[in-house]
Enzyme design. Structure first.
Site, PDB file in Angstrom:
ATOM      1  N   SER A  96       0.898  -1.150  -0.250  1.00  0.00           N
ATOM      2  CA  SER A  96       0.014   0.094  -0.133  1.00  0.00           C
ATOM      3  C   SER A  96       0.975   1.195  -0.226  1.00  0.00           C
ATOM      4  CB  SER A  96      -0.911   0.105   1.155  1.00  0.00           C
ATOM      5  OG  SER A  96      -1.796  -0.965   1.231  1.00  0.00           O
ATOM      6  N   HIS A 150      -0.058   4.252   3.995  1.00  0.00           N
ATOM      7  CA  HIS A 150      -0.439   5.140   2.983  1.00  0.00           C
ATOM      8  C   HIS A 150      -0.003   6.598   2.943  1.00  0.00           C
ATOM      9  CE1 HIS A 150      -4.269   2.274   2.754  1.00  0.00           C
ATOM     10  NE2 HIS A 150      -3.039   1.722   2.853  1.00  0.00           N
TER      11      HIS A 150
END
Length: 295
Positions: free
Chosen positions: A200, A246
């Site tokens: 991610s 993220h």
């Protein structure tokens, strides 16, 4: 007889497309003939970019023959397969995913964890115990099929165009450093015994670089903004998602992407790889700081 524009208001508002690739919108024009050209067709010139036809016809720049080779907006050389590295990264991620499914015991040494077991037990595993490789292996490791599926779709959709624009060395640096930045921020902010994994951070790094590239080319940013909003909602709306990865990956992607596409031609390599080194230094600093806190 010369071609003439229709002059209609709709044509005036239409986004230019590359004259060699009509399916690609672009905001860049050849400095000699002023035809619109996409990153694949750009040839670096002393001032701006030229199209391949003008270069073959003789630009008069006095550059060496190698300087007339087609270059991307980031200065990379045009290659035969612009998605080769993206395919390799996809293959590595899928191979690790399959290996973990076949032998679940492989998962434990690959995940990102600060210290394990947690207090009051004596920790024997984790990044703080010297297993720094977990910052890298966790970027390529998935456990759930939906997690792997979302990340691999993002890698294919975002990675292909970025590899085409940046070319392989710059694109690989963007991917790996964004992934490391996501891992480092997770290591710094999450609980020491929290385990995390997945690409991610690297995928959000591609998001950040894509936004910078599209802005640089004056392209419509609404699609990437919509995808980013959806991913932000998922990040903070679902449980058990490492938002730190993220955020760290996205920040690194924006910084590195900006350096890649805005670096001045005269100092391009210095600015691009110097920025990568700076981000890596920040990653190392976060890692050392968190290790000092946990030991």
């Amino acid at each position: 007889m010369d071609d003439q524009a229709s002059g209609s208001p709709q044509d005036a508002r239409r986004v230019p497309v590359c004259y060699r690739h009509p399916d690609r919108e672009t905001g860049i024009r050849c400095t000699r003939c002023e035809r619109p050209i996409c990153p694949e067709c750009m040839v670096d010139a002393s001032v701006g970019f030229q199209c391949p036809e003008c270069v073959r016809g003789g630009s008069g720049t006095g550059h060496a023959p190698t300087a007339s080779m087609p270059r991307t907006i980031a200065g990379g050389a045009v290659v035969a397969d612009p998605r080769l590295l993206t395919k390799i990264l996809l293959g590595i991620n899928l191979a690790v995913f399959i290996a973990v499914q076949v032998r679940p015991s492989l998962l434990d040494p690959l995940v990102l964890v600060g210290v394990w077991p947690p207090a009051p037990f004596m920790p024997i595993e984790g990044v703080a115990e010297g297993e720094w490789y977990r910052l890298v292996t966790s970027v390529f490791t998935h456990e759930e099929i939906w997690h792997a599926g979302f990340n691999m779709l993002g890698l294919w959709w975002l990675g292909g165009p970025l590899e085409q624009a940046l070319r392989r060395a710059r694109y690989l640096a963007l991917y790996l450093i964004s992934g490391l930045a996501g891992s480092a921020l997770t290591y710094l902010l999450a609980a020491g015994s929290t385990a995390s994994l997945g690409a991610s951070g690297a995928i959000f790094g591609l998001f950040g670089a894509t936004a910078v590239l599209m802005r640089r080319l004056n392209q419509d940013m609404r699609p990437v903004i919509a995808l980013l909003v959806i991913n932000v909602i998922i990040t903070f709306g679902w449980s058990n998602i490492a938002w730190q990865a993220h955020l760290g990956g996205f920040a690194a992607g924006v910084v590195i992407g900006y350096a890649m596409v805005h670096a001045p031609r005269e100092r391009r390599a210095l600015v691009q790889y110097g920025t990568c080194a700076l981000v890596l230094a920040v990653v190392a600093l976060m890692t050392l700081l968190r290790t000092a806190q946990l030991t």
